[in-house]
Design a protein around this motif. Structure first.
Motif, PDB file in Angstrom:
ATOM      1  N   GLY A   7      20.047 -14.340  -0.882  1.00  0.00           N
ATOM      2  CA  GLY A   7      21.478 -14.520  -1.021  1.00  0.00           C
ATOM      3  C   GLY A   7      22.284 -13.252  -1.088  1.00  0.00           C
ATOM      4  O   GLY A   7      23.490 -13.302  -1.256  1.00  0.00           O
ATOM      5  N   LEU A   8      21.666 -12.091  -0.951  1.00  0.00           N
ATOM      6  CA  LEU A   8      22.396 -10.831  -1.111  1.00  0.00           C
ATOM      7  C   LEU A   8      22.833 -10.282   0.236  1.00  0.00           C
ATOM      8  O   LEU A   8      22.121 -10.412   1.245  1.00  0.00           O
ATOM      9  CB  LEU A   8      21.512  -9.788  -1.801  1.00  0.00           C
ATOM     10  CG  LEU A   8      21.179 -10.060  -3.267  1.00  0.00           C
ATOM     11  CD1 LEU A   8      20.120  -9.076  -3.740  1.00  0.00           C
ATOM     12  CD2 LEU A   8      22.408  -9.947  -4.145  1.00  0.00           C
ATOM     13  N   GLY A   9      23.996  -9.658   0.252  1.00  0.00           N
ATOM     14  CA  GLY A   9      24.397  -8.921   1.434  1.00  0.00           C
ATOM     15  C   GLY A   9      23.445  -7.760   1.615  1.00  0.00           C
ATOM     16  O   GLY A   9      23.102  -7.071   0.665  1.00  0.00           O
ATOM     17  N   ILE A  10      22.982  -7.518   2.841  1.00  0.00           N
ATOM     18  CA  ILE A  10      21.932  -6.523   3.054  1.00  0.00           C
ATOM     19  C   ILE A  10      22.403  -5.469   4.036  1.00  0.00           C
ATOM     20  O   ILE A  10      23.342  -5.664   4.809  1.00  0.00           O
ATOM     21  CB  ILE A  10      20.633  -7.180   3.576  1.00  0.00           C
ATOM     22  CG1 ILE A  10      20.921  -8.003   4.836  1.00  0.00           C
ATOM     23  CG2 ILE A  10      20.015  -8.054   2.512  1.00  0.00           C
ATOM     24  CD1 ILE A  10      19.703  -8.583   5.484  1.00  0.00           C
ATOM     25  N   ILE A  11      21.747  -4.331   3.996  1.00  0.00           N
ATOM     26  CA  ILE A  11      22.106  -3.205   4.853  1.00  0.00           C
ATOM     27  C   ILE A  11      21.741  -3.509   6.306  1.00  0.00           C
ATOM     28  O   ILE A  11      22.483  -3.255   7.221  1.00  0.00           O
ATOM     29  CB  ILE A  11      21.383  -1.938   4.368  1.00  0.00           C
ATOM     30  CG1 ILE A  11      21.818  -1.628   2.943  1.00  0.00           C
ATOM     31  CG2 ILE A  11      21.651  -0.761   5.279  1.00  0.00           C
ATOM     32  CD1 ILE A  11      21.001  -0.538   2.293  1.00  0.00           C
ATOM     33  N   SER A  12      20.569  -4.033   6.538  1.00  0.00           N
ATOM     34  CA  SER A  12      20.151  -4.426   7.880  1.00  0.00           C
ATOM     35  C   SER A  12      19.118  -5.526   7.736  1.00  0.00           C
ATOM     36  O   SER A  12      18.667  -5.836   6.650  1.00  0.00           O
ATOM     37  CB  SER A  12      19.539  -3.228   8.633  1.00  0.00           C
ATOM     38  OG  SER A  12      18.228  -2.965   8.178  1.00  0.00           O
ATOM     39  N   SER A  13      18.750  -6.127   8.870  1.00  0.00           N
ATOM     40  CA  SER A  13      17.780  -7.217   8.824  1.00  0.00           C
ATOM     41  C   SER A  13      16.439  -6.760   8.274  1.00  0.00           C
ATOM     42  O   SER A  13      15.665  -7.564   7.757  1.00  0.00           O
ATOM     43  CB  SER A  13      17.588  -7.808  10.233  1.00  0.00           C
ATOM     44  OG  SER A  13      17.155  -6.800  11.137  1.00  0.00           O
ATOM     45  N   ASP A 261      14.998   1.053   6.150  1.00  0.00           N
ATOM     46  CA  ASP A 261      15.923   0.700   7.227  1.00  0.00           C
ATOM     47  C   ASP A 261      15.494   1.380   8.525  1.00  0.00           C
ATOM     48  O   ASP A 261      15.639   2.593   8.683  1.00  0.00           O
ATOM     49  CB  ASP A 261      17.344   1.124   6.841  1.00  0.00           C
ATOM     50  CG  ASP A 261      18.399   0.559   7.788  1.00  0.00           C
ATOM     51  OD1 ASP A 261      18.017   0.061   8.871  1.00  0.00           O
ATOM     52  OD2 ASP A 261      19.586   0.610   7.439  1.00  0.00           O
ATOM     53  N   SER A 262      14.978   0.593   9.463  1.00  0.00           N
ATOM     54  CA  SER A 262      14.465   1.163  10.711  1.00  0.00           C
ATOM     55  C   SER A 262      15.572   1.713  11.603  1.00  0.00           C
ATOM     56  O   SER A 262      15.298   2.429  12.568  1.00  0.00           O
ATOM     57  CB  SER A 262      13.672   0.102  11.483  1.00  0.00           C
ATOM     58  OG  SER A 262      14.513  -0.980  11.851  1.00  0.00           O
ATOM     59  N   GLU A 263      16.835   1.368  11.294  1.00  0.00           N
ATOM     60  CA  GLU A 263      17.946   1.879  12.086  1.00  0.00           C
ATOM     61  C   GLU A 263      18.301   3.321  11.707  1.00  0.00           C
ATOM     62  O   GLU A 263      19.121   3.952  12.372  1.00  0.00           O
ATOM     63  CB  GLU A 263      19.171   0.975  11.903  1.00  0.00           C
ATOM     64  CG  GLU A 263      18.941  -0.447  12.402  1.00  0.00           C
ATOM     65  CD  GLU A 263      20.144  -1.343  12.153  1.00  0.00           C
ATOM     66  OE1 GLU A 263      21.197  -0.813  11.724  1.00  0.00           O
ATOM     67  OE2 GLU A 263      20.030  -2.551  12.389  1.00  0.00           O
ATOM     68  N   LEU A 264      17.702   3.831  10.630  1.00  0.00           N
ATOM     69  CA  LEU A 264      17.971   5.185  10.171  1.00  0.00           C
ATOM     70  C   LEU A 264      16.744   6.061  10.368  1.00  0.00           C
ATOM     71  O   LEU A 264      15.610   5.622  10.165  1.00  0.00           O
ATOM     72  CB  LEU A 264      18.351   5.187   8.685  1.00  0.00           C
ATOM     73  CG  LEU A 264      19.582   4.380   8.269  1.00  0.00           C
ATOM     74  CD1 LEU A 264      19.735   4.397   6.753  1.00  0.00           C
ATOM     75  CD2 LEU A 264      20.845   4.925   8.944  1.00  0.00           C
ATOM     76  N   THR A 265      16.966   7.302  10.770  1.00  0.00           N
ATOM     77  CA  THR A 265      15.872   8.270  10.796  1.00  0.00           C
ATOM     78  C   THR A 265      15.555   8.650   9.346  1.00  0.00           C
ATOM     79  O   THR A 265      16.376   8.412   8.441  1.00  0.00           O
ATOM     80  CB  THR A 265      16.274   9.529  11.570  1.00  0.00           C
ATOM     81  OG1 THR A 265      17.325  10.211  10.854  1.00  0.00           O
ATOM     82  CG2 THR A 265      16.750   9.165  12.981  1.00  0.00           C
ATOM     83  N   PRO A 266      14.392   9.238   9.088  1.00  0.00           N
ATOM     84  CA  PRO A 266      14.091   9.656   7.709  1.00  0.00           C
ATOM     85  C   PRO A 266      15.157  10.558   7.115  1.00  0.00           C
ATOM     86  O   PRO A 266      15.515  10.423   5.946  1.00  0.00           O
ATOM     87  CB  PRO A 266      12.745  10.383   7.853  1.00  0.00           C
ATOM     88  CG  PRO A 266      12.097   9.711   9.025  1.00  0.00           C
ATOM     89  CD  PRO A 266      13.219   9.402   9.976  1.00  0.00           C
ATOM     90  N   ASP A 267      15.684  11.497   7.927  1.00  0.00           N
ATOM     91  CA  ASP A 267      16.730  12.391   7.428  1.00  0.00           C
ATOM     92  C   ASP A 267      18.004  11.610   7.117  1.00  0.00           C
ATOM     93  O   ASP A 267      18.673  11.864   6.103  1.00  0.00           O
ATOM     94  CB  ASP A 267      17.028  13.491   8.436  1.00  0.00           C
ATOM     95  CG  ASP A 267      15.918  14.531   8.514  1.00  0.00           C
ATOM     96  OD1 ASP A 267      15.089  14.567   7.571  1.00  0.00           O
ATOM     97  OD2 ASP A 267      15.879  15.289   9.498  1.00  0.00           O
ATOM     98  N   GLU A 268      18.364  10.663   7.984  1.00  0.00           N
ATOM     99  CA  GLU A 268      19.565   9.860   7.751  1.00  0.00           C
ATOM    100  C   GLU A 268      19.415   8.984   6.515  1.00  0.00           C
ATOM    101  O   GLU A 268      20.362   8.826   5.726  1.00  0.00           O
ATOM    102  CB  GLU A 268      19.861   8.995   8.974  1.00  0.00           C
ATOM    103  CG  GLU A 268      20.336   9.788  10.186  1.00  0.00           C
ATOM    104  CD  GLU A 268      20.432   8.921  11.428  1.00  0.00           C
ATOM    105  OE1 GLU A 268      21.165   9.298  12.362  1.00  0.00           O
ATOM    106  OE2 GLU A 268      19.754   7.854  11.468  1.00  0.00           O
TER     107      GLU A 268
END
Length: 452
Positions: A7-13, A261-268
């Motif tokens: 039920g929580l809003g999430i950063i990505s899937s 979050d796979s949409e972010l690089t480790p640095d990001e």
């Protein structure tokens, strides 16, 4: 081995359900120790003067006590803590349930002796059995009942009806228990609402611990142990306390979440975690809120959604509830129908608040059957002008049926022993907050009666 954000809003899937191993933060545990320390003479003399300021002459030095006994908290590793029966105490959202589930995953994978787990002192052969004490059969939880489980025979029959043991022969668990090879992870002593029932269960677990070679680990809020200090105390159980997050724990927790979050690089991911932590650290009151995994998670999710964070705990809970309602609507195909289809989050909360209070007021305050909640909801819908007396019951039934598919703030918890659906809140923090909202919304005379 998954930690869901129901039920929580999430950063990505990627973050709707996280690997427990990847985000589990090693909690700081302390153990109660009774130690003796010397009493400074100056302190003793000052105490004597305050007790009897008119006394003439000096009390003889031979009469002065040299030592006193005090209770202190000392850090302890999880590996050392589990070399004997343990009672783990922590505030709401401290991570007690997650810790017990992590232990279940660790022992199920036979990884407990790894250096980053419990270490070489851990028992090598233990079958983890997770028992939710607040979900025991009602016969054991009622105030007027004198029944307690015979854990030796009850556990195999009870656990093999539930995941992950459904379909497994009860005889397998009977054998493991008889051989003393199990790790019993008993979660939520405080979720047994009735005090007498809670003490009975605590005493029965203590008796079982004394006569069994199986290892017992219990978890509870501090209030849940009240009245059972003797049976759950030393030497039978080692009492451990989960300490609040230190600032570095908060930073590390944010880093673990963003790293998934796979949409972010480790640095990001590292930059995002550092940016959030910098905001939290710059607001002392907000940093004080991030003292448990639950509250740290809510701060992270609210930051992701709104771009700023509340400092007041009440506002945090309100905005979290808003997020639960609004985000869930956007992410699920199942929608409310009828008069509830167009209501906003504030009105939604006004409907949920009396339900939270009704559940909180029941003997077993973790959930309630639909038959008890429908009249309360029907009344609330009439007060809000959402239904007439003739249609309110039908609309209330629709609302609860939809919840069983949506699992928002108020969740469908399954069918009870009598075949009736039961509903409850995913965490007592939300239930307590909404109960308080309901009380605060009452006229003064009613408000006073409810509080008293």
């Amino acid at each position: 081995n998954r930690l869901g954000f129901v039920g929580l809003g999430i950063i990505s899937s990627d973050l709707s359900e996280l690997p427990l191993d990847d985000v589990f933060v090693r909690l700081t545990l302390t153990v109660e120790k009774i130690v003796r320390e010397p009493i400074p003479q100056e302190e003793w003399e000052q105490t004597e003067r305050s007790r009897n300021p008119f006394r003439r002459g000096e009390k003889k030095e031979d009469d002065r006590p040299r030592e006193r006994t005090i209770t202190v908290q000392e850090n302890i590793t999880l590996g050392d803590a589990l070399t004997q029966h343990a009672l783990i105490v922590g505030e709401p959202g401290a991570g007690k349930s997650t810790l017990l589930r992590w232990l279940a995953v660790t022992f199920a994978g036979r990884r407990q002796r790894e250096a980053d787990r419990l270490g070489p002192q851990a028992d090598i052969d233990r079958l983890p059995l997770l028992v939710e004490l607040g979900r025991l059969p009602e016969a054991y939880l009622q105030a007027d009942s004198r029944e307690t489980p015979n854990w030796k025979t009850f556990l195999p029959a009870h656990l093999t009806k539930q995941p992950p043991f459904d379909g497994i022969p009860a005889a397998l668990l009977e054998q493991a228990l008889a051989q003393g090879r199990c790790l019993l992870l008993c979660d939520g002593l405080d979720e047994i609402a009735d005090l007498a029932a809670r003490r009975r269960i605590a005493d029965s677990l203590a008796d079982y611990a004394r006569s069994s070679a199986n290892r017992l680990v219990l978890s509870s809020r501090p209030a849940g142990v009240s009245g059972s200090e003797t049976s759950l105390g030393v030497p039978r159980f080692q009492r451990l306390t989960i300490q609040r997050f230190a600032p570095e724990d908060v930073r590390r927790f944010f880093g673990f979440i963003y790293a998934q979050d796979s949409e972010l690089t480790p640095d990001e991911a590292s930059e995002e975690a550092d940016r959030l932590y910098a905001v939290v650290e710059s607001q002392p009151k907000t940093l004080e809120l991030a003292t448990t995994p639950l509250l740290a998670t809510l701060l992270l999710l609210l930051w992701n959604r709104d771009g700023y964070l509340p400092e007041r705990r009440v506002e945090l809970y309100e905005r979290c509830c808003q997020m639960l309602i609004e985000s869930w609507e956007a992410q699920h195909d199942v929608a409310y129908t009828g008069v509830l289809a167009e209501i906003g989050w504030e009105r939604h909360l006004r409907l949920l608040a009396p339900l939270a209070y009704a559940i909180h007021n029941t003997g077993q305050r973790t959930d309630a059957p639909a038959s008890e909640l429908i009249p309360v909801l029907a009344q609330a819908m009439q007060v809000e002008g959402l239904a007439s007396p003739a249609s309110a019951t039908l609309e209330a039934e629709k609302f609860l049926r939809t919840l069983s598919l949506r699992s928002g703030l108020l969740q469908f918890l399954g069918v009870g022993e009598n075949g009736e659906g039961r509903y409850g809140f995913p965490h007592l923090t939300f239930q307590e907050y909404l109960s308080a909202r309901h009380i605060a919304a009452q006229p003064d005379p009613d408000y006073i009666d409810l509080v008293m």
